[in-house]
Write an enzyme that holds these catalytic residues in place. Structure first.
Site, PDB file in Angstrom:
ATOM      1  N   ASP A   1      35.221  40.080  25.474  1.00 11.59           N
ATOM      2  CA  ASP A   1      34.295  41.204  25.512  1.00 11.59           C
ATOM      3  C   ASP A   1      34.767  42.186  26.592  1.00 11.59           C
ATOM      4  O   ASP A   1      35.936  42.536  26.628  1.00 11.59           O
ATOM      5  CB  ASP A   1      32.860  40.701  25.756  1.00 11.59           C
ATOM      6  CG  ASP A   1      31.806  41.761  25.442  1.00 11.59           C
ATOM      7  OD1 ASP A   1      31.389  41.850  24.279  1.00 11.59           O
ATOM      8  OD2 ASP A   1      31.412  42.499  26.357  1.00 11.59           O
TER       9      ASP A   1
ATOM     10  N   TYR B   1      29.236  50.814  29.208  1.00 13.13           N
ATOM     11  CA  TYR B   1      29.548  51.402  27.908  1.00 13.13           C
ATOM     12  C   TYR B   1      29.708  52.914  28.032  1.00 13.13           C
ATOM     13  O   TYR B   1      30.627  53.497  27.457  1.00 13.13           O
ATOM     14  CB  TYR B   1      28.444  51.067  26.894  1.00 13.13           C
ATOM     15  CG  TYR B   1      28.469  49.632  26.441  1.00 13.13           C
ATOM     16  CD1 TYR B   1      29.112  49.257  25.266  1.00 13.13           C
ATOM     17  CD2 TYR B   1      27.864  48.636  27.196  1.00 13.13           C
ATOM     18  CE1 TYR B   1      29.144  47.939  24.850  1.00 13.13           C
ATOM     19  CE2 TYR B   1      27.894  47.306  26.795  1.00 13.13           C
ATOM     20  CZ  TYR B   1      28.537  46.969  25.620  1.00 13.13           C
ATOM     21  OH  TYR B   1      28.580  45.653  25.224  1.00 13.13           O
TER      22      TYR B   1
ATOM     23  N   HIS C   1      31.827  34.498  19.683  1.00 14.21           N
ATOM     24  CA  HIS C   1      32.076  35.476  20.735  1.00 14.21           C
ATOM     25  C   HIS C   1      31.915  34.900  22.137  1.00 14.21           C
ATOM     26  O   HIS C   1      32.643  35.277  23.054  1.00 14.21           O
ATOM     27  CB  HIS C   1      31.107  36.643  20.543  1.00 14.21           C
ATOM     28  CG  HIS C   1      31.300  37.781  21.481  1.00 14.21           C
ATOM     29  ND1 HIS C   1      32.410  38.591  21.451  1.00 14.21           N
ATOM     30  CD2 HIS C   1      30.520  38.258  22.491  1.00 14.21           C
ATOM     31  CE1 HIS C   1      32.309  39.528  22.380  1.00 14.21           C
ATOM     32  NE2 HIS C   1      31.177  39.344  23.027  1.00 14.21           N
TER      33      HIS C   1
END
Length: 412
Positions: free
Chosen positions: A182, A315, A378
């Site tokens: 990630d 982000y 994930h």
């Protein structure tokens, strides 16, 4: 080093009482009949977890288990930012001579908690085995867990990488290796770009890369052109398509208007629970999450030093322009070939968000380890800790592709 301070998690009783009161006042939306997971986290699941979080979950017991990990805080100064950040981290030194310093970097919606199943075993291999030992370091990224958060704009990938790199140097590890997925993928790749003389190898569990070009990768391009996709690769591309079309709206929101979303996640524990639990479900590979695991995971966000909204800003910061475009480390740049002698290890799980053909993933750098599993998702270190432990041991073991990249030292 007097500015490295032992740390134990100790959330005030008043904060726990406030959480329980907010949970008791929760309002829930309605739901369409037979909606399942198509519209997001199902009402029955969120109600069940909310009731458990309020009535049965024991944060003090979770806190005690988390405090079994050796935790510390230290100030780290980042270029261009006036105030040092207080960085929270796990540091388990191995008793084995010449152990390899390993930096583990989490992502969103993860935390240092993801390292809770791997830290002890990586540092303490069986004396009868030939497995390499690691000095294990896992930081809470700025804005996550019990680290503080920057107060001004522009804290992007290069700054997260600088923070992590300076932590390793402060611990006495002039040379080290990294592991991540990630955002941990992007940050460890940025470390490899910026500090190749220190970061000697990295292992990632997050598929990235692109179709190989004939000019840069003629061998891979030829293989890609003449070799049909395997059944696994076809399923992987379907998984990738699903994520991009049905599972990535969160990324658009957090990359553009994180502050607006932050009000809901900061004021409503049920909103935070639903937002994160959806990802725990959709991004894992059928992992049987227990109520205690989910509540511990979400509570770390709720009780975090900077609050849940701070975790979203990576982000925005990493997708906007803050500096010279020629020097900026973007997410796209981290996916490209990284040289500098930094060796690369890849692990592929079918439940990852992107599952790409080997010809794509091998465009990223000097691949010395590559393994695919038929299960896992994930949250690699938490879902399949045995896979991660096995893979880094093999990659850095005496016959591995990254054997001897770090001579090992005791550090701080």
């Amino acid at each position: 080093m007097t500015d490295i301070t032992p740390f134990n998690i100790n959330i005030p009783d008043s904060s726990i009482s406030d959480l329980q009161q907010r949970l008791s006042l929760a309002r829930f939306p309605d739901e369409l009949d037979s909606a399942g997971w198509d519209y997001g986290a199902p009402l029955a699941d969120v109600k069940r977890l909310t009731a458990y979080w309020k009535d049965k979950f024991n944060w003090r017991a979770a806190e005690k288990n988390l405090n079994l990990m050796p935790q510390f805080t230290t100030p780290i100064s980042v270029a261009g930012f006036d105030q040092p950040l207080t960085i929270h981290f796990i540091h388990q030194k191995s008793p084995v001579a010449n152990a390899i310093p390993l930096l583990y970097v989490h992502g969103w919606p993860g935390s240092f908690y993801e390292g809770s199943k791997i830290w002890k075993e990586l540092a303490n291999p069986s004396p009868s085995s030939e497995a390499p030992a690691f000095h294990f370091v896992a930081l809470s990224l700025p804005g996550y867990g019990f680290s503080s958060t920057p107060r001004t704009k522009g804290f992007a990938l290069a700054q997260y990488a600088e923070t992590a790199h300076k932590l390793m140097l402060k611990l006495g590890y002039d040379e080290y290796v990294t592991q991540g997925g990630d955002w941990g993928y992007y940050i460890t790749r940025t470390i490899a770009i910026l500090y190749p003389q220190h970061c000697k190898a990295t292992h990632v569990n997050f598929d990235q890369g692109e179709a190989p070009s004939w000019t840069q990768f003629p061998g891979l391009a030829l293989k890609h052109a003449v070799t049909p996709y395997t059944e696994r690769e076809k399923k992987g591309l379907a998984r990738t398509k699903w994520f991009l079309e049905e599972g990535s709206a969160y990324r658009a929101q957090q990359s553009t208007k994180p502050q607006t979303l932050g009000y809901g996640l900061t004021d409503s524990p049920v909103g935070l629970l639903a937002w994160i639990y959806e990802k725990l479900h959709d991004w894992s590979d059928g992992y049987p999450w227990t109520e205690d695991e989910v509540c511990t995971w979400v509570s770390i966000y709720w009780f975090s030093t900077a609050g849940p909204a701070a975790s979203l800003r990576i982000y925005y910061e990493s997708t906007h322009e803050w500096d010279d475009p020629q020097r900026r480390v973007t997410r796209d740049r981290t996916r490209l070939w990284v040289g500098g002698g930094v060796k690369l290890g890849l692990t592929h799980s079918p439940g990852e968000l992107r599952v790409l053909p080997q010809t794509f993933t091998h465009t990223q750098g000097h691949v010395v380890f590559d393994r695919s599993y038929d299960s896992g998702g994930h949250f690699f270190a938490f879902e399949k800790p045995e896979h991660l432990i096995s893979d880094v041991r093999e990659m850095f073991g005496k016959n591995g592709g990254a054997a001897g990249v770090v001579t090992g030292k005791d550090g701080y």
